[in-house]
Motif scaffolding. Structure first.
Motif, mmCIF file in Angstrom:
data_model
loop_
_atom_site.group_PDB
_atom_site.id
_atom_site.type_symbol
_atom_site.label_atom_id
_atom_site.label_comp_id
_atom_site.label_asym_id
_atom_site.label_seq_id
_atom_site.Cartn_x
_atom_site.Cartn_y
_atom_site.Cartn_z
ATOM 1 N N ARG A 43 3.368 13.455 4.476
ATOM 2 C CA ARG A 43 3.962 12.418 4.692
ATOM 3 C C ARG A 43 3.888 11.097 3.539
ATOM 4 N N VAL A 44 4.778 10.350 3.395
ATOM 5 C CA VAL A 44 4.588 9.361 2.091
ATOM 6 C C VAL A 44 4.719 7.922 3.081
ATOM 7 N N ARG A 45 3.798 7.041 2.915
ATOM 8 C CA ARG A 45 4.072 5.841 3.657
ATOM 9 C C ARG A 45 3.902 4.569 2.710
ATOM 10 N N ILE A 46 4.845 3.762 2.774
ATOM 11 C CA ILE A 46 4.750 2.332 2.282
ATOM 12 C C ILE A 46 4.474 1.383 2.978
ATOM 13 N N GLY A 47 3.392 0.721 2.859
ATOM 14 C CA GLY A 47 2.704 0.026 3.969
ATOM 15 C C GLY A 47 2.645 0.434 5.299
ATOM 16 N N ILE A 100 0.973 -1.237 0.106
ATOM 17 C CA ILE A 100 0.004 0.015 0.067
ATOM 18 C C ILE A 100 0.971 1.223 -0.120
ATOM 19 N N ILE A 101 0.654 2.234 -0.973
ATOM 20 C CA ILE A 101 1.204 3.564 -0.889
ATOM 21 C C ILE A 101 0.058 4.326 -0.284
ATOM 22 N N GLU A 102 0.508 5.319 0.655
ATOM 23 C CA GLU A 102 -0.327 6.198 1.262
ATOM 24 C C GLU A 102 0.247 7.651 1.372
ATOM 25 N N VAL A 103 -0.271 8.670 0.509
ATOM 26 C CA VAL A 103 0.260 9.832 0.751
ATOM 27 C C VAL A 103 -0.655 10.873 1.469
ATOM 28 N N ASP A 104 0.185 11.598 2.423
ATOM 29 C CA ASP A 104 -0.777 12.371 3.174
ATOM 30 C C ASP A 104 -0.555 13.739 3.163
ATOM 31 N N ASP A 105 -1.251 14.698 2.385
ATOM 32 C CA ASP A 105 -0.927 16.064 2.566
ATOM 33 C C ASP A 105 0.554 16.457 2.176
ATOM 34 N N LEU A 106 1.074 16.063 0.905
ATOM 35 C CA LEU A 106 2.329 16.025 0.611
ATOM 36 C C LEU A 106 2.752 17.405 -0.079
#
Lengths: 270, 250
Positions: free
Chosen positions: B62-66, B5-11
């Motif tokens: 933030r960018v999150r991978i998993g 999963i890729i999750e990008v938050d207010d980048l």
């Protein structure tokens, strides 16, 4: 433009030659590199007026070209391109050194001419040996060999990248030069001003590419060291190749075979 | 698996020259999804892609991978999970031989020689390029280079593939082969492209970027039908959805 592309094709062709699979191509690159080095050192170490004693060294390029299935004409042209350098190094010798060394019938041959011939001969021998090395080994293998033989890794990598991106950069430069030529009329637009900006652009593009390249390397886990998975193994024939040729070179260096042979033939004639 | 999963938050991201390219992107791509990233030139597509594997780090957001946020410390793991394929294969193929190039990543991971060889051959087989393995990259055609560049990333067995303009500069048949190849992948796939017909073929979901923000995010069919949106974002209906010039001349 054409010349940039042509030189690239020529380098590319030299590389294509190295894809063959002849007994020479199959030898370990280190062995070929070392043999070439011994050859060059032996050839270069002869005294100034050596001509006759250099002749037997022709055997090495001839044998390698024959066994390595290399095109003589192509190599000959490559040697000719570099020839002016050697020519201008040697051409003043006949003017400076006028002491007569030998007579060929009515013709007096001065020491200058002899040493000039010696320089040209050495040039042909060493350059052909180097070209043959690339043509039967491939540039990247030569780099790998250099590294295995103790050349600092950073230099070996520099060489590799230089070679790899020579083609990309050359292609880019050729396209830019062509684009410029297509919009230049009557020699206008071909001056140094545009040349400078063209070079500047090339530099900027190269920097950009270097940056992307670095990102691509980082993306695949680059940590400052490039690892190669290509075990090099020395076989008996490799050692034989190196020892055989080196012994011959040393022998040819120490004893003047041509002279012996000449005397022997003359003896037979008498 | 959650690391797909890729999750990008207010980048947000601004280049050092002051050019603010990403202005608050939030997006979530789940396991096995195939997502297209479209938008005008300069909308921020490539910059966003570079954020996914930490080539660029967020200015804020933030960018999150998993489960893992992308930071300097997690880079190694992130880059193994997210494989990035560049637009110009010449940027990516830098080793003397195709084989070395594909082996570059696995060797950097410190795998054993046998394991590396297995991964390399598998990756080359996946893109149909086994016969190219002993060739230097500069002697390949554009399509071959692209295939090898993909193999070079596949050999790291990433869970998520991120591609920048995969179909650019390919002839129609090679482009079709690439599409067929990408269809066979089970990876999560994020493709930045202007080739909307490719999007129609490959990606059920489309994200439209406009000037550093998300202009739309939804099913490809719905987005491609919204002509006002497409036009506002410098896009155009995919050719296949446009009227046939022979049957209905304008």
């Amino acid at each position: 433009m054409g010349s940039i592309e042509n030189s690239l094709y020529n380098i590319g062709y030299l590389e294509t030659l190295s894809y063959q699979s002849t007994p020479i191509h199959r030898l370990d690159p280190r062995v070929k590199l070392l043999t070439t080095m011994v050859f060059i050192v032996a050839v270069v170490s002869f005294p100034k007026y050596a001509v006759g004693s250099l002749m037997p060294f022709m055997l090495y390029p001839v044998v390698l070209i024959a066994l390595g299935n290399l095109p003589v004409g192509f190599l000959g042209k490559k040697i000719l391109i570099a020839a002016p350098f050697a020519f201008f190094i040697g051409i003043f010798n006949p003017l400076l050194d006028r002491q007569v060394m030998a007579h060929l019938g009515p013709l007096a041959i001065s020491g200058g001419w002899v040493s000039f011939a010696s320089i040209m001969l050495r040039f042909v021998l060493t350059v052909s040996a180097a070209l043959i090395l690339i043509a039967v080994t491939g540039f990247h293998q030569v780099c790998a060999a250099l590294e295995r033989l103790g050349m600092p890794r950073a230099f070996a990598l520099q060489l590799l990248f230089l070679y790899r991106y020579l083609f990309v950069l050359g292609g880019e430069a050729a396209r830019m030069v062509r684009a410029r030529a297509l919009r230049s009329f009557d020699g206008r637009g071909l001056g140094f001003g545009t040349y400078g900006s063209l070079l500047g652009h090339l530099l900027l593009r190269t920097l950009d590419r270097a940056q992307r390249l670095h990102l691509a390397m980082l993306s695949r886990g680059f940590d400052g060291e490039i690892r190669l998975l290509r075990p090099l193994q020395l076989h008996g024939r490799d050692v034989g190749f190196f020892l055989g040729w080196s012994a011959l070179f040393v022998l040819l260096r120490l004893c003047n075979i041509s002279q012996w042979w000449g005397t022997w033939v003359m003896g037979l004639v008498k | 698996m959650s690391h797909h999963i890729i999750e990008v938050d207010d980048l947000h991201y601004t280049y050092p020259d002051g050019n603010q390219v990403l202005k608050g992107i939030s997006v979530r791509v789940t396991h096995g999804e195939k997502v297209a990233l479209v938008g005008a030139n300069g909308a921020g597509k490539s910059t966003l892609l570079l954020q996914f594997n930490g080539c660029l780090l967020p200015e804020s957001g933030r960018v999150r991978i998993g489960e893992m946020p992308v930071t300097k410390k997690t880079l190694k793991h992130v880059r193994r999970t997210v494989g990035l394929i560049f637009q110009d294969p010449d940027d990516q193929l830098f080793m003397p031989l195709v084989y070395d190039d594909v082996a570059f990543g696995p060797l950097n991971l410190g795998l054993s020689p046998e394991e590396v060889d297995r991964q390399v051959m598998q990756a080359l087989a996946a893109v149909g390029a086994v016969h190219l393995k002993d060739r230097p990259p500069y002697h390949l055609s554009g399509g071959e280079k692209r295939a090898v560049a993909i193999a070079a990333v596949l050999s790291l067995t990433p869970a998520i593939l991120v591609m920048d303009e995969p179909s650019s500069n390919l002839d129609p048949k090679t482009r079709r082969q690439l599409i067929e190849l990408l269809k066979t992948f089970e990876h999560s796939l994020i493709i930045a492209t202007h080739d909307l017909d490719l999007v129609l073929d490959l990606c059920p979901r489309t994200i439209v970027l406009k000037e550093g923000r998300i202009a739309a995010d939804g099913p490809t069919r719905a987005i491609m039908a919204d002509e006002a949106l497409l036009s506002a974002c410098n896009l155009e209906k995919p050719l296949r959805l446009q009227g046939c010039p022979v049957c209905t001349p304008a």
